[in-house]
Design an enzyme around this catalytic site. Structure first.
Site, PDB file in Angstrom:
ATOM      1  CE  LYS A  44      53.401  -3.669  17.969  1.00  0.00           C
ATOM      2  NZ  LYS A  44      52.277  -2.716  18.158  1.00  0.00           N
ATOM      3  CB  CYS A 130      52.992   1.883  23.398  1.00  0.00           C
ATOM      4  SG  CYS A 130      51.841   0.484  23.494  1.00  0.00           S
TER       5      CYS A 130
HETATM    6  O1  LIG Z   1      49.106  -1.759  21.564  1.00  0.00           O
HETATM    7  C1  LIG Z   1      50.085  -1.565  20.799  1.00  0.00           C
HETATM    8  O2  LIG Z   1      50.949  -2.424  20.511  1.00  0.00           O
HETATM    9  C2  LIG Z   1      50.192  -0.185  20.240  1.00  0.00           C
HETATM   10  N1  LIG Z   1      49.021   0.375  19.789  1.00  0.00           N
HETATM   11  C3  LIG Z   1      48.977   1.672  19.335  1.00  0.00           C
HETATM   12  O3  LIG Z   1      47.919   2.182  18.911  1.00  0.00           O
HETATM   13  N2  LIG Z   1      50.127   2.412  19.313  1.00  0.00           N
HETATM   14  C4  LIG Z   1      51.310   1.904  19.736  1.00  0.00           C
HETATM   15  O4  LIG Z   1      52.339   2.630  19.687  1.00  0.00           O
HETATM   16  C5  LIG Z   1      51.353   0.539  20.209  1.00  0.00           C
HETATM   17 CL1  LIG Z   1      52.865  -0.118  20.723  1.00  0.00          CL
END
Ligand SMILES: O=C(O)c1[nH]c(=O)[nH]c(=O)c1Cl
Length: 312
Positions: A44, A130
């Site tokens: 993550k 993100c």
């Molecule tokens: O809400 C998120 O954590 C998230 N959710 C996504 O769909 N892509 C990302 O790069 C991230 Cl960092």
């Protein structure tokens, strides 16, 4: 020698792994990926400090995919570096990925200094896409900032580094981004992240299905495969061949893997479908891809990688 025997002899390098954000939050999930048939894993996206993320419910599955507004919940980059360095030592023949993201270029530099200090030998994925931190724009849509970040980051970082990009929807944007990316010693680009700020509605309750941002969230799954394939191929046509492409978006069968490679991907990542099926999906996808390759007489990925035909 029969085609089948040739394929058996030259089992292609496995090219399938998880997408950052899915099944990679902690040691338990990452260990499950490491034990699976996945070629590698990516963590993550780690930030300087650990984060709780957005209020729940923040993930919802639909028949055709998923919507998420997680808000970058993570254990902090240090946690992931400690774990991955340990695993990397035990499996020197595997290349592991650590994803990270800062909220400005100063943080990106600090994150990469932390990576260097930890002696990490794997691949860093700098997440520029993100879509779910309220008030923070997706860096990948600000071309000047992407240019500045890469320039600043590569002044000091010499390790293997790729960037996770948002989907683009305009040919001129592919041209502009490729021009920037070609200036830097990138190991790869990962295309695409979720399609940001979609809206899924529960018609019976006349309501959104996730709590953050009044129900707006990143879209994944079947919905995004045509966009993902277009982004992979557009960058394949434009990037120096020294920059590899990881294809992400809409993969749930061996056919989807085949199509991403046909568009130019060297590796593929699975998000939504992994969330639904779990790590056993990697064995299924590998088998399905092998069957397609066998039926077409392909022995290795380079036999068809990037060889999408146009209509003349
Ligand atoms: O809400 C998120 O954590 C998230 N959710 C996504 O769909 N892509 C990302 O790069 C991230 Cl960092």
């Amino acid at each position: 020698v029969s085609t089948a025997t040739k394929i058996a002899q030259k089992k292609f390098d496995n090219c399938i792994m998880n997408a950052s954000g899915v099944w990679c939050y902690d040691e338990k999930e990452l260990s499950a990926l490491d034990k699976s048939e996945a070629a590698s894993f990516v963590t993550k996206s780690g930030t300087l400090e650990s984060r709780k993320g957005n209020p729940k419910p923040r993930y919802f599955e639909t028949d055709l995919g998923s919507i998420n507004s997680m808000g970058l919940p993570n254990q902090g980059l240090e946690y992931y570096l400690n774990f991955v360095n340990k695993v990397q030592e035990q499996n020197p023949n595997k290349n592991y990925f650590v994803s990270c993201t800062g909220f400005n270029v100063q943080e990106d530099v600090l994150l990469l200094e932390e990576v260097k200090k930890s002696g990490f030998k794997g691949i860093v994925e700098l997440n520029l896409s993100c879509p779910n931190v309220p008030g923070k724009p997706q860096t990948g849509y600000d071309f000047e900032t992407v240019d500045m970040i890469l320039q600043t980051v590569f002044e000091n970082y010499e390790g293997l580094l790729g960037v996770k990009l948002p989907p683009y929807f305009d040919i001129v944007h592919f041209d502009q981004m490729a021009k920037i990316l070609n200036k830097y010693p990138l190991t790869y680009i990962n295309s695409v992240n979720s399609i940001g700020n979609g809206l899924y509605i529960d018609e019976e309750q006349e309501k959104v299905v996730i709590k953050p941002k009044n129900g707006f969230g990143g879209i994944g799954g079947d919905y995004i495969k045509p966009t993902a394939l277009a982004n992979v191929h557009a960058f394949y046509q434009r990037l120096d061949s020294r920059i590899q492409i990881i294809g992400t978006g809409g993969i749930k069968t061996g056919r989807d893997v085949f199509e991403h490679i046909l568009c130019g991907a060297s590796m593929v990542q699975v998000g939504t479908a992994l969330m639904k099926e779990g790590p056993s999906i990697f064995r299924r996808l590998t088998r399905e891809l092998e069957a397609i390759m066998r039926s077409k007489g392909y022995e290795k990925l380079s036999d068809f990688k990037g060889k999408l035909k146009y209509m003349n």
